[in-house]
Structures are given as structure tokens and as C-alpha cells.
Design a protein around this motif. Sequence first.
Motif, PDB file in Angstrom:
ATOM      1  N   VAL A 198     -21.964 -24.775 -30.759  1.00  0.00           N
ATOM      2  CA  VAL A 198     -22.503 -23.791 -31.701  1.00  0.00           C
ATOM      3  C   VAL A 198     -22.105 -24.194 -33.112  1.00  0.00           C
ATOM      4  N   THR A 199     -23.088 -24.323 -33.983  1.00  0.00           N
ATOM      5  CA  THR A 199     -22.845 -24.577 -35.401  1.00  0.00           C
ATOM      6  C   THR A 199     -23.257 -23.337 -36.166  1.00  0.00           C
ATOM      7  N   HIS A 200     -22.359 -22.809 -37.020  1.00  0.00           N
ATOM      8  CA  HIS A 200     -22.695 -21.573 -37.723  1.00  0.00           C
ATOM      9  C   HIS A 200     -22.596 -21.731 -39.233  1.00  0.00           C
ATOM     10  N   ALA A 201     -23.336 -20.875 -39.942  1.00  0.00           N
ATOM     11  CA  ALA A 201     -23.333 -20.916 -41.399  1.00  0.00           C
ATOM     12  C   ALA A 201     -23.596 -19.531 -41.957  1.00  0.00           C
ATOM     13  N   TYR A 202     -22.977 -19.233 -43.098  1.00  0.00           N
ATOM     14  CA  TYR A 202     -23.230 -17.992 -43.843  1.00  0.00           C
ATOM     15  C   TYR A 202     -23.999 -18.351 -45.117  1.00  0.00           C
ATOM     16  N   ALA A 203     -24.975 -17.529 -45.459  1.00  0.00           N
ATOM     17  CA  ALA A 203     -25.906 -17.896 -46.524  1.00  0.00           C
ATOM     18  C   ALA A 203     -25.595 -17.292 -47.880  1.00  0.00           C
ATOM     19  N   SER A 204     -24.511 -16.558 -48.035  1.00  0.00           N
ATOM     20  CA  SER A 204     -24.151 -15.947 -49.319  1.00  0.00           C
ATOM     21  C   SER A 204     -25.266 -15.080 -49.878  1.00  0.00           C
ATOM     22  N   ALA A 205     -26.046 -14.454 -48.982  1.00  0.00           N
ATOM     23  CA  ALA A 205     -27.148 -13.555 -49.353  1.00  0.00           C
ATOM     24  C   ALA A 205     -28.192 -14.248 -50.226  1.00  0.00           C
ATOM     25  N   VAL A 263     -31.882 -24.738 -30.554  1.00  0.00           N
ATOM     26  CA  VAL A 263     -32.265 -23.334 -30.698  1.00  0.00           C
ATOM     27  C   VAL A 263     -31.543 -22.792 -31.933  1.00  0.00           C
ATOM     28  N   LEU A 264     -32.180 -21.841 -32.635  1.00  0.00           N
ATOM     29  CA  LEU A 264     -31.531 -21.174 -33.757  1.00  0.00           C
ATOM     30  C   LEU A 264     -31.449 -19.675 -33.490  1.00  0.00           C
ATOM     31  N   ILE A 265     -30.304 -19.089 -33.808  1.00  0.00           N
ATOM     32  CA  ILE A 265     -30.162 -17.632 -33.885  1.00  0.00           C
ATOM     33  C   ILE A 265     -30.074 -17.307 -35.373  1.00  0.00           C
ATOM     34  N   LEU A 266     -31.061 -16.594 -35.876  1.00  0.00           N
ATOM     35  CA  LEU A 266     -31.213 -16.400 -37.316  1.00  0.00           C
ATOM     36  C   LEU A 266     -31.216 -14.927 -37.689  1.00  0.00           C
ATOM     37  N   ASP A 267     -30.265 -14.532 -38.538  1.00  0.00           N
ATOM     38  CA  ASP A 267     -30.310 -13.227 -39.187  1.00  0.00           C
ATOM     39  C   ASP A 267     -30.811 -13.481 -40.604  1.00  0.00           C
ATOM     40  N   LEU A 280     -27.141 -18.653 -37.821  1.00  0.00           N
ATOM     41  CA  LEU A 280     -27.263 -18.459 -39.264  1.00  0.00           C
ATOM     42  C   LEU A 280     -27.142 -16.989 -39.605  1.00  0.00           C
ATOM     43  N   LEU A 281     -26.078 -16.639 -40.333  1.00  0.00           N
ATOM     44  CA  LEU A 281     -25.810 -15.254 -40.716  1.00  0.00           C
ATOM     45  C   LEU A 281     -25.968 -15.092 -42.224  1.00  0.00           C
ATOM     46  N   PRO A 282     -26.312 -13.889 -42.698  1.00  0.00           N
ATOM     47  CA  PRO A 282     -26.789 -13.749 -44.077  1.00  0.00           C
ATOM     48  C   PRO A 282     -25.741 -13.763 -45.180  1.00  0.00           C
ATOM     49  N   ASP A 283     -24.518 -13.282 -44.904  1.00  0.00           N
ATOM     50  CA  ASP A 283     -23.542 -13.164 -45.991  1.00  0.00           C
ATOM     51  C   ASP A 283     -22.153 -12.986 -45.409  1.00  0.00           C
ATOM     52  N   THR A 284     -21.168 -12.901 -46.295  1.00  0.00           N
ATOM     53  CA  THR A 284     -19.790 -12.655 -45.860  1.00  0.00           C
ATOM     54  C   THR A 284     -19.256 -11.317 -46.359  1.00  0.00           C
ATOM     55  N   VAL A 312     -34.413 -17.290 -32.381  1.00  0.00           N
ATOM     56  CA  VAL A 312     -34.111 -15.924 -31.973  1.00  0.00           C
ATOM     57  C   VAL A 312     -33.766 -15.149 -33.240  1.00  0.00           C
ATOM     58  N   SER A 313     -34.610 -14.201 -33.613  1.00  0.00           N
ATOM     59  CA  SER A 313     -34.343 -13.378 -34.787  1.00  0.00           C
ATOM     60  C   SER A 313     -33.270 -12.353 -34.411  1.00  0.00           C
ATOM     61  N   TYR A 314     -32.245 -12.260 -35.264  1.00  0.00           N
ATOM     62  CA  TYR A 314     -31.070 -11.449 -34.930  1.00  0.00           C
ATOM     63  C   TYR A 314     -30.864 -10.335 -35.940  1.00  0.00           C
ATOM     64  N   ASP A 315     -30.784  -9.120 -35.477  1.00  0.00           N
ATOM     65  CA  ASP A 315     -30.488  -7.917 -36.249  1.00  0.00           C
ATOM     66  C   ASP A 315     -31.624  -7.516 -37.187  1.00  0.00           C
ATOM     67  N   ARG A 316     -32.272  -8.485 -37.865  1.00  0.00           N
ATOM     68  CA  ARG A 316     -33.416  -8.213 -38.724  1.00  0.00           C
ATOM     69  C   ARG A 316     -34.616  -8.974 -38.177  1.00  0.00           C
ATOM     70  N   LEU A 317     -35.746  -8.307 -38.105  1.00  0.00           N
ATOM     71  CA  LEU A 317     -36.945  -8.926 -37.549  1.00  0.00           C
ATOM     72  C   LEU A 317     -37.605  -9.812 -38.590  1.00  0.00           C
ATOM     73  N   ALA A 318     -37.571 -11.106 -38.364  1.00  0.00           N
ATOM     74  CA  ALA A 318     -38.171 -12.059 -39.290  1.00  0.00           C
ATOM     75  C   ALA A 318     -39.671 -12.169 -39.049  1.00  0.00           C
ATOM     76  N   GLU A 319     -40.398 -12.523 -40.095  1.00  0.00           N
ATOM     77  CA  GLU A 319     -41.804 -12.853 -39.939  1.00  0.00           C
ATOM     78  C   GLU A 319     -41.920 -14.295 -39.470  1.00  0.00           C
TER      79      GLU A 319
END
Length: 370
Positions: free
Chosen positions: A80-87, A106-110, A50-54, A132-139
Motif C-alpha cells: 500500500v502506497t499512501h499520500a495526503y494532498a494538502s487539500a 488499484v487506487l482508493i481515492l478520497d 489517496l487522502l485529501p488533507d491532514t 474505488v471512490s472513498y468517502d466522497r463520490l467522485a465523478e
Amino acid sequence: MSFPRPGRAVATVTAVAALAGLAACGTVGEAGDDPDPRGSGKDSFTIGLLLPDTHTARWATADNPLIMKRIKELCPGCKVTHAYASADVATQQQQIESMIANGAKVLILDPVDDKALRSSIARARDADVPVVSYDRLAEGPIAAYSSYDSEEIGRIQAQELLKAMGPKARDGQIVMMNGDPTDPNTRALVKGARSVLDGKVKIGRSYYTAGWIPENAFRNMSAAIAELGADRIDGVLAANDGLAGGVVTALKAADMKPLPPVTGQDADLSAIRRILKGEQYVTVYKSFEAEANAAAEMAVALGRGEKLDSIAKDRVSNDTSDDIPAVLGPLVPVTRDNIEETVVKSGLYTVDQICTPAVAIDCREAGLSP
């Protein structure tokens, strides 16, 4: 470190509805074939990415393909299934729910917003799906983290800006173009930068840029020029290369000559060209491959039920734990003088990719030749 397993939550949506919701919320893609996504074997499961934007170039051009490539190397049978969240937080929340309901192990989440997604991460944990929190540390109860020391990035940017300003820094004035206020990296970047800048230079204006969107940086910079005066801005600390692009566009629109030094991070190709042309002074190069590989390796290990000790040598803290396994990658400032020794030597870009006709003369002057 093994992921805690307090029990599996009952899915509240059907798989068909969840898949429809996922597709509606962002760009979705798959790699690999797996008729049983949860999988009974160690090499037969689905990982959600899961990535935050494009609008941030690196997510689609670097992080996504690098993560997928490494997962397939480590686990050919994995999907692997991926998605962009459009911020958008609500979009990413729905994507998380959909991926869990459709069998991601498992999720890899930015995270778009580190705090707002805490409940979604808790639901993943309750569904026995480590994050797995990716690039930004999630709470929340994340299982691992792959990124960089953002405070150190802020310090590097500030040090390089002061170096570029030279004696002007003593009586000079800068503008800070910070990232999105909901991003934990923004807070860390500001903290690191201010630890260097405070007492060394006047900060005339400081902005937070919603969504890390360059157009918002352009508007903020245009406002700063109008309020402070073009001749009273001696430098700009832009938090990343996208914002630096918006800043430079505003400076050029105001016909500022010469342009004041501008910082960035991510080593975007457009930023490297701006550095060659003298429009941006520095970017901070982070190896996307190292960050992506670490995330992929930790995700595959967690999917197999393995510990992360051999992969994650660092530890970080969030609101839930002070012992989160982490991989924090190296950081290198890139200026006009070391482009070949950094982004070219590392294989991030070739000289041919960098040196288009528009920057051919600048490349020759910098010692770059195809």
C-alpha cells in the motif's frame, strides 16, 4: 461488476521521476514488500491510497491505518502506497499520475474535488487501474464507492438541532456552517439539512467553508455574530466536528452564555469532550472501520479481477454511471446521553481516552467512569 478494460495508456514519465513527484506532493508511506508492483499473481500488487488533507483528524488517525490493516489481512503480499494532498487538487492529480506510473494496480481515492479529478480518474481507467471512490463520490468512471448517505447525515443533524432548540425553533434563527463547496458531500449535506429546516426555522446566515478548515469556520462564525448579534443566534448547524470546533471557539470568544446547540459529524475525540462539557450538542457517528474495511475489500477484489457482488449490496450514481457498486454504512447521532452506548461500546474510544482531567466532572455527571 468487473472493471472495463479499454486498453493501457502509455506512461509519459519515468518511474524515478514519478516517485520523486509523488514524494514532493504529499506524505507518502508504504506497507508490504513487492518487487513487482503490478504483480503477476493474485496476491502480489500495489494499492494506492489517496487522502485529501491532514487537517481533518480522521484521515491519519482512523482511515489510513484501518484501510492498511484490512488490506494486509486480506492480501499479505500486497503493498500500500499512501499520500495526503494538502487539500490541493493539482497535488492530488500529480499523486494519481505518479501512483499509476509507479505500478499501482488499484487506487482508493478520497477526492479533494469530485469534478476536477474526473480526467485523472479517466486516465486511471485507460491505464487499466480501477478507482474505488472513498468517502466522497467522485465523478468519472469509478469502479466502486465506500461511504455514507450524506443527505441522511444532513437530515439527522437538522432533526437533532431542532430537537435541541425545542420551542425556540419556531421563532428562532440559526447559522449554517457548511463544508467546502467543491465537495459533493457538502452539497448532499445541505440538501438533506434544508429538507428538514426549511419552514421550521429561520436561517440567518449560511456559509461554505473552504477546505473544511476550522479556522475558516471561526472567521465565518465571528462574522455571523457581528452581523446578526450574539443574542439572535439560537443554533448552529456545523457540517462536521472540525467546523464545530471553529464555531464553538468563536461563540466562546463572543462570551455567549449559554452556548447555543451546535451539530457536527465524525465523532472526533475532541467533539465527544465538547459534548460532555455542553459546548456541542451532537455529532453523527459513522463507523470508520466499516467504511475502511469495505474500501479495502473492494480494492483487493478489483486487484484480483474479482466481482464485487458479495461485498457491495448498494448502488449509487454519478455523472458516468447509475450502477456503481457501493457500501453505505450506518449512521448514529451521539449526544451526552448515549456516549457510552455508541462510541465506547463500539470500541472507538475507551472511557480513559475520553475522560481526561479537564472533563472528569462532566464524565461523572454523564455516568462515564474509568
